[in-house]
Design a protein around this motif. Structure first.
Motif, PDB file in Angstrom:
ATOM      1  N   PHE A  61       0.836  -1.203   0.000  1.00 49.37           N
ATOM      2  CA  PHE A  61       0.000   0.000   0.000  1.00 49.37           C
ATOM      3  C   PHE A  61       0.870   1.252   0.000  1.00 49.37           C
ATOM      4  CE2 PHE A  61      -2.286   3.253   2.469  1.00 49.37           C
ATOM      5  CZ  PHE A  61      -3.389   3.411   1.650  1.00 49.37           C
TER       6      PHE A  61
ATOM      7  N   ASP B 131       2.724   1.753  -3.281  1.00 48.88           N
ATOM      8  CA  ASP B 131       1.901   2.252  -4.377  1.00 48.88           C
ATOM      9  C   ASP B 131       1.587   3.735  -4.196  1.00 48.88           C
ATOM     10  OD1 ASP B 131       2.031  -0.062  -5.675  1.00 48.88           O
ATOM     11  OD2 ASP B 131       0.039  -0.793  -5.152  1.00 48.88           O
ATOM     12  N   ILE B 132       1.479   4.177  -2.938  1.00 53.39           N
ATOM     13  CA  ILE B 132       1.280   5.613  -2.704  1.00 53.39           C
ATOM     14  C   ILE B 132       2.539   6.374  -3.125  1.00 53.39           C
ATOM     15  CG2 ILE B 132       0.942   7.392  -0.959  1.00 53.39           C
ATOM     16  CD1 ILE B 132      -1.555   5.942  -1.085  1.00 53.39           C
TER      17      ILE B 132
ATOM     18  N   SER C 228       2.995   7.007  -6.906  1.00 58.38           N
ATOM     19  CA  SER C 228       2.322   8.115  -7.584  1.00 58.38           C
ATOM     20  C   SER C 228       2.296   9.386  -6.745  1.00 58.38           C
ATOM     21  CB  SER C 228       0.899   7.741  -8.013  1.00 58.38           C
ATOM     22  OG  SER C 228       0.599   6.426  -7.742  1.00 58.38           O
ATOM     23  N   ALA C 229       3.047   9.438  -5.663  1.00 62.18           N
ATOM     24  CA  ALA C 229       3.077  10.668  -4.863  1.00 62.18           C
ATOM     25  C   ALA C 229       3.708  11.785  -5.679  1.00 62.18           C
ATOM     26  CB  ALA C 229       3.867  10.445  -3.590  1.00 62.18           C
ATOM     27  N   PRO C 230       3.282  13.029  -5.447  1.00 67.46           N
ATOM     28  CA  PRO C 230       3.855  14.149  -6.195  1.00 67.46           C
ATOM     29  C   PRO C 230       5.363  14.228  -5.975  1.00 67.46           C
ATOM     30  CG  PRO C 230       2.015  14.865  -4.828  1.00 67.46           C
ATOM     31  CD  PRO C 230       2.284  13.458  -4.474  1.00 67.46           C
ATOM     32  N   SER C 231       6.106  14.324  -7.086  1.00 69.19           N
ATOM     33  CA  SER C 231       7.559  14.303  -6.939  1.00 69.19           C
ATOM     34  C   SER C 231       8.067  15.550  -6.228  1.00 69.19           C
ATOM     35  CB  SER C 231       8.227  14.162  -8.307  1.00 69.19           C
ATOM     36  OG  SER C 231       7.810  15.197  -9.146  1.00 69.19           O
ATOM     37  N   ILE C 232       7.291  16.622  -6.281  1.00 69.53           N
ATOM     38  CA  ILE C 232       7.744  17.848  -5.635  1.00 69.53           C
ATOM     39  C   ILE C 232       7.779  17.654  -4.114  1.00 69.53           C
ATOM     40  CG2 ILE C 232       5.476  18.972  -5.410  1.00 69.53           C
ATOM     41  CD1 ILE C 232       7.028  21.536  -6.401  1.00 69.53           C
ATOM     42  N   VAL C 233       6.896  16.797  -3.611  1.00 64.13           N
ATOM     43  CA  VAL C 233       6.892  16.513  -2.178  1.00 64.13           C
ATOM     44  C   VAL C 233       8.141  15.713  -1.785  1.00 64.13           C
ATOM     45  CG1 VAL C 233       5.652  15.265  -0.381  1.00 64.13           C
ATOM     46  CG2 VAL C 233       4.407  16.681  -1.973  1.00 64.13           C
TER      47      VAL C 233
ATOM     48  N   LEU D 298      -6.509   7.489  -9.841  1.00 61.75           N
ATOM     49  CA  LEU D 298      -5.051   7.450  -9.972  1.00 61.75           C
ATOM     50  C   LEU D 298      -4.580   8.626 -10.823  1.00 61.75           C
ATOM     51  CD1 LEU D 298      -3.350   5.251  -8.712  1.00 61.75           C
ATOM     52  CD2 LEU D 298      -3.277   4.093 -10.908  1.00 61.75           C
TER      53      LEU D 298
ATOM     54  N   GLY E 143      -0.818  16.519  -8.126  1.00 61.59           N
ATOM     55  CA  GLY E 143       0.564  16.755  -7.734  1.00 61.59           C
ATOM     56  C   GLY E 143       1.440  17.226  -8.870  1.00 61.59           C
TER      57      GLY E 143
ATOM     58  N   LEU F 105      -0.676  19.299   0.090  1.00 61.92           N
ATOM     59  CA  LEU F 105      -0.718  18.577  -1.178  1.00 61.92           C
ATOM     60  C   LEU F 105      -0.579  17.076  -0.948  1.00 61.92           C
ATOM     61  CD1 LEU F 105      -0.705  18.624  -4.269  1.00 61.92           C
ATOM     62  CD2 LEU F 105       1.760  18.855  -4.185  1.00 61.92           C
ATOM     63  N   PHE F 106       0.353  16.710  -0.063  1.00 56.35           N
ATOM     64  CA  PHE F 106       0.581  15.290   0.201  1.00 56.35           C
ATOM     65  C   PHE F 106      -0.665  14.657   0.810  1.00 56.35           C
ATOM     66  CE2 PHE F 106       2.486  11.683   2.522  1.00 56.35           C
ATOM     67  CZ  PHE F 106       3.056  11.053   1.437  1.00 56.35           C
TER      68      PHE F 106
ATOM     69  N   THR G 138      -3.350  14.276  -1.996  1.00 55.52           N
ATOM     70  CA  THR G 138      -3.063  13.187  -2.938  1.00 55.52           C
ATOM     71  C   THR G 138      -3.111  11.841  -2.224  1.00 55.52           C
ATOM     72  OG1 THR G 138      -0.744  13.698  -2.614  1.00 55.52           O
ATOM     73  CG2 THR G 138      -1.711  14.381  -4.673  1.00 55.52           C
ATOM     74  N   PHE G 139      -2.695  11.814  -0.948  1.00 58.58           N
ATOM     75  CA  PHE G 139      -2.733  10.544  -0.224  1.00 58.58           C
ATOM     76  C   PHE G 139      -4.154   9.997  -0.179  1.00 58.58           C
ATOM     77  CE2 PHE G 139      -3.394   8.073   3.612  1.00 58.58           C
ATOM     78  CZ  PHE G 139      -2.403   7.123   3.494  1.00 58.58           C
TER      79      PHE G 139
ATOM     80  N   LEU H 181      -5.196   8.851  -3.719  1.00 55.45           N
ATOM     81  CA  LEU H 181      -4.492   7.638  -4.143  1.00 55.45           C
ATOM     82  C   LEU H 181      -4.929   6.431  -3.315  1.00 55.45           C
ATOM     83  CD1 LEU H 181      -0.900   9.037  -4.696  1.00 55.45           C
ATOM     84  CD2 LEU H 181      -2.527   8.332  -6.424  1.00 55.45           C
ATOM     85  N   ALA H 182      -5.182   6.651  -2.017  1.00 55.60           N
ATOM     86  CA  ALA H 182      -5.606   5.539  -1.172  1.00 55.60           C
ATOM     87  C   ALA H 182      -6.938   4.995  -1.664  1.00 55.60           C
ATOM     88  CB  ALA H 182      -5.706   5.981   0.280  1.00 55.60           C
TER      89      ALA H 182
ATOM     90  N   GLN I 247      -6.282   2.993  -4.762  1.00 56.98           N
ATOM     91  CA  GLN I 247      -5.718   1.675  -4.458  1.00 56.98           C
ATOM     92  C   GLN I 247      -6.806   0.707  -4.033  1.00 56.98           C
ATOM     93  OE1 GLN I 247      -2.938   1.028  -5.280  1.00 56.98           O
ATOM     94  NE2 GLN I 247      -2.100   3.077  -5.422  1.00 56.98           N
TER      95      GLN I 247
END
Lengths: 301, 330
Positions: free
Chosen positions: A109, A112-113, A116-121, B243, B250, B303-304, B307-308, B311-312, B315
């Motif tokens: 889990f 997978d997060i 696709s997490a934002p690369s800026i983060v 997705l 992001g 933002l995190f 998106t979390f 995305l969760a 998934q």
């Protein structure tokens, strides 16, 4: 006759929606085609030998992208070298030792997060960890004590910080593909090796890894493709450098950041270099994805 | 002839030692792989911890008003995230509104309509395009799309909606070329290949017997898609869209180039705006002062978190689909 009307209605509706979907496909493909055409047109008209031999110029001066290309290649290589073993091991755990472990569900889990997490983060994370280090922190003093002020990468922008942020992007890609590829290896192979008395680590190294090799390499290639255009995390970890620098503890030029800076500026000749850089990245990414695809199909056959 | 087993004590000892050392090596290898997967979790925890720690000064200084305030003034050190959050949400939802129907259309085209010999090449082309880095879309948006849009479509739209009550406000103002709407367009073109590829894969998990049964009942292609394929693969399509939404939220470079970087909320979609990632990308390396940097990191944290959540959900939906597809196959 009512049936006939119904039938015609259904036929018309079918034709209408199918036409719509054909139009959608055309519409989408036209946009994507437009982007590629103008990229190739502008890119090729700006590319010359200087790109590979000259340093990034100041506005108005002549120059190329040599230091940026070197920086990108160097940092991507470092990231892949550091990230692949970790990703491979974690993927192996998920597919072999811990396939049904409770931990694995959580790791999958989280992975997978991260995938696709934002690369800026991710960039912010490495910035906090490496660049923005409190000079009095125990961490930094230990680092300086161990490596000396000249070699400690903490507390300022550096190529190491950039490579680290790319590593964090590489790991989840490799984990995912490694696990998927190992799961495709038939259990009969594992059982046969185990029946010969091989311990599990030997089974994995000599049998399952070998059977999944092409797939795992595909994953690594895809990871390289993924990081070679990555810009956001590099902006505030490596910063940029106008000159040729191989010092990993100092800021370094990289293609995506140079493209970003040049394109956002007002100078026409720098815009041309940005296009040339964009073309180089696209060609690299397409070549890597195609190579990955060929490997994949060779594995299937 | 009787066979008498002779046990060579030396060989037996060797074998016992080999078994033992093999076991130790295996345990070591097991440990290494376990450590690596714990490492993945540690990275995740590290991301959250560093973002929370980094944004502490801003959280202390502004509290909850950070997310409700539009102020963004580095000189007086007053920071609020509302304009950035608004930009991120608007661009992403507009992009999704444009890309999802078209993406599903492409997927339907690829699975049902496209002549067989063309299916693979077009499918591969779309997958390759999904891998193109976002900075390429950004630079194209800035140099090619925005000027063309400014010269042609934008004045036309402003003119067209000038007398229609709601749209008039949404499509108002001088044609700048860049702005929230342009950023949404670029974003939707960027996530389009991704949505198409995922949706096509999801459609392909529908068992052919179901479709064949529907065709045998005399259904048209559209009825098969609408009443059999889509209901069966609904969770997967929504999961794939989520997705893509996660990506759009992001996305940094494709947006930063064309959104205009203005810290305010305008009704008009043609006005310049900003998004969370664009603000961070633009201002981070020039930010001075702990509170400024900390505010930018808090933006990253927001933002995190957004998106979390997205995305969760994605998934969970795709996971459910996988289980069901597995059940059908078995």
């Amino acid at each position: 006759m009512k049936n006939m009307r119904l039938y015609n209605k259904r036929k018309r509706r079918n034709g209408f929606f199918l036409t719509l979907s054909v139009l959608a496909a055309l519409f989408g493909l036209v946009w994507l085609g437009l982007i590629l055409t103008s990229l190739f047109y502008n890119g090729f008209s700006s590319i010359s030998g200087d790109i590979f031999t000259q340093m990034t110029p100041a506005p108005g001066a002549k120059g190329g992208l040599a230091n940026a290309i070197m920086g990108s290649v160097l940092m991507s290589t470092l990231a892949v070298v550091a990230g692949t073993p970790i990703g491979l091991m974690a993927g192996t755990y998920l597919a072999e030792y811990g396939r049904y472990a409770r931990l694995s569900f959580f790791v999958r889990f989280v992975n997978d997060i991260l995938l696709s997490a934002p690369s800026i983060v991710i960039g912010l994370f490495i910035f906090e960890l490496v660049v923005f280090n409190n000079p009095d922190s125990y961490f930094e003093r230990a680092c300086i004590g161990l490596l000396g002020t000249d070699y400690c990468p903490l507390g300022h922008f550096s190529a190491i910080a950039g490579a680290l942020s790319l590593t964090v992007i590489v790991i989840p890609v490799v984990v995912r593909t490694t696990e998927n590829m190992l799961l495709l290896v038939p259990n009969g192979l594992r059982e046969a090796a185990a029946a010969l008395g091989a311990p599990r680590n030997a089974v994995i190294k000599a049998v399952t890894w070998r059977a999944a090799r092409a797939g795992i390499v595909t994953g690594v290639l895809l990871a390289v493709a993924r990081i070679s255009g990555e810009t956001a995390p590099l902006l505030f970890t490596v910063l940029g450098n106008q000159f040729w620098s191989k010092d990993l503890t100092q800021p370094m030029a990289s293609l995506p950041v140079v493209i970003y800076n040049f394109a956002m500026g007002p100078y026409e000749d720098l815009h041309r270099l940005a296009w040339a850089g964009a073309l180089l990245i696209t060609i690299a990414v397409l070549a890597l994805s195609i190579a990955a695809r060929i490997l994949e199909s060779s594995r299937r056959s | 002839m009787a066979y008498t087993a002779t046990i060579d004590p030396e060989a037996a000892g060797k074998r016992a030692r080999a078994v033992k050392s093999g076991g130790a090596k295996d345990a070591r290898f097991h440990g290494v792989t376990l450590l690596a997967s714990v490492g993945v979790v540690a990275i995740f925890a590290g991301v959250i911890a560093s973002l929370v720690m980094g944004s502490m000064p801003a959280i202390k200084a502004f509290g909850f008003s950070f997310v409700t305030s539009q102020a963004w003034n580095p000189v007086t050190e007053k920071f609020g995230a509302l304009a950035s959050i608004y930009g991120t949400l608007t661009t992403s939802f507009l992009a999704m509104a444009m890309a999802v129907p078209i993406g599903i259309g492409i997927a339907i085209f690829l699975t049902e309509i496209c002549p067989r010999p063309l299916r693979r090449p077009i499918g591969i082309a779309i997958e390759l395009l999904a891998g193109i880095p976002s900075i390429i879309f950004g630079i194209w948006g800035l140099f090619v799309f925005a000027p063309a849009f400014q010269a042609t479509l934008q004045p036309f739209l402003i003119e067209l909606f000038a007398n229609i009550p709601v749209l008039q406000a949404l499509f108002a103002g001088p044609p700048y070329g860049i702005g929230v709407f342009t950023a949404s367009m670029i974003l939707s073109i960027m996530i389009l290949p991704f949505i198409s590829a995922v949706t096509r894969d999801v459609f392909n998990t529908v068992p052919p017997t179901l479709k064949e049964a529907a065709y045998a009942m005399g259904c048209t292609t559209w009825e098969v898609m609408w009443r059999v394929v889509l209901p069966f693969s609904r969770t997967g399509v929504v999961g794939g869209a989520m997705l893509a939404l996660g990506r759009a939220l992001g996305e940094t470079m494709a947006v930063t180039f064309v959104i205009g970087n203005a810290h305010h909320i305008k009704t008009s979609l043609f006005a310049p705006g900003t998004s969370i990632s664009a603000t961070i990308a633009n201002e981070f390396s020039e930010a001075v002062g702990d509170l400024y940097i900390s505010s930018l990191i808090e933006l990253g944290l927001i933002l995190f978190v957004i998106t979390f959540v997205v995305l969760a959900i994605a998934q969970l939906m795709l996971g459910a689909l996988e289980k069901r597809a597995g059940g059908v196959a078995a």
